[in-house]
Design an enzyme around this catalytic site. Sequence first.
Site, PDB file in Angstrom:
ATOM      1  N   HIS A   7      14.090   5.317  12.748  1.00 44.20           N
ATOM      2  CA  HIS A   7      15.315   5.684  12.795  1.00 44.20           C
ATOM      3  C   HIS A   7      15.165   7.066  13.589  1.00 44.20           C
ATOM      4  CE1 HIS A   7      14.886   7.232   8.812  1.00 44.20           C
ATOM      5  NE2 HIS A   7      15.319   8.224   9.262  1.00 44.20           N
ATOM      6  N   GLU A  43      25.409   9.052   4.875  1.00 46.19           N
ATOM      7  CA  GLU A  43      25.019   8.673   6.330  1.00 46.19           C
ATOM      8  C   GLU A  43      25.418   6.964   6.344  1.00 46.19           C
ATOM      9  OE1 GLU A  43      20.751   8.184   4.591  1.00 46.19           O
ATOM     10  OE2 GLU A  43      21.027   6.363   5.019  1.00 46.19           O
ATOM     11  N   GLN A  60      20.488   6.966  12.461  1.00 44.71           N
ATOM     12  CA  GLN A  60      21.024   7.247  11.165  1.00 44.71           C
ATOM     13  C   GLN A  60      21.972   8.560  11.271  1.00 44.71           C
ATOM     14  OE1 GLN A  60      18.451   9.710   8.420  1.00 44.71           O
ATOM     15  NE2 GLN A  60      18.521   7.982   7.129  1.00 44.71           N
ATOM     16  N   HIS A  84      16.041  14.655  13.281  1.00 39.75           N
ATOM     17  CA  HIS A  84      14.859  14.283  12.989  1.00 39.75           C
ATOM     18  C   HIS A  84      14.535  12.663  13.629  1.00 39.75           C
ATOM     19  CE1 HIS A  84      16.980  12.330   9.584  1.00 39.75           C
ATOM     20  NE2 HIS A  84      15.794  11.306   9.483  1.00 39.75           N
ATOM     21  N   GLU A 134       9.848  12.135   9.886  1.00 40.92           N
ATOM     22  CA  GLU A 134       9.910  11.350   8.791  1.00 40.92           C
ATOM     23  C   GLU A 134       8.958  10.102   8.686  1.00 40.92           C
ATOM     24  OE1 GLU A 134      13.858  10.602   7.703  1.00 40.92           O
ATOM     25  OE2 GLU A 134      13.213   9.171   6.206  1.00 40.92           O
TER      26      GLU A 134
END
Length: 143
Positions: A7, A43, A60, A84, A134
Amino acid sequence: MLTRIDHIGIACFDLDRTVEFYRATYGFEVFHSEVNEEQGVREAMLKINDTGDGGASYLQLLEPTREDSTVAKWLAKNGEGVHHIAFGTADVDGDAADIRAKGVRVLYDEPRIGSMGSRITFLHPKDCGGVLTELVTSAAAEH
Ligand code: MC0
């Protein structure tokens, strides 16, 4: 092995308004939504496509739930935008250990719980060319 873009995390001040922008502009619908108290976010996951490893790629959308959360701090400094990127793997523990051995700071000693029951960890943006990164093992991949 990292096998997909899992994502892209996008920070916003108003989740409902941002969800509506992505629906009205691109036709993307909410696949899943939740509150992650540990991470301090509300989220919405918008599924974009399935991937060849049996997973999927999402946008996301992230709204902070408290002022001391990492996303609230980032929004105050930068405003809305890409927060991110996340790579998917069947083995977040192994990949995090391999990347740590290369000298990149992995932020958690043990993966924590992320979206849809996934296990996640983060790499420090200062070790990744300014990109908070991530690593994700989805719940489905663990069974
Ligand atoms: C901070 N920095 C970033 C950044 N956040 N750079 C790029 N992208 C980001 N998102 C930079 C700052 O500009 C600053 O640079 C330096 O890193 C230190 O930042 P700080 O503002 O002083 O904040 P710290 O050090 O307290 O925390 C930064 C850190 C934190 C990356 C360690 O944000 C963190 O632990 N993030 C991982 C967790 C997270 O973000 N959770 C929210 C998504 P300068 O040059 O000014 O020194 S939760 C999620 O996504 C879950 C639900 C899921 O996917 O399932």
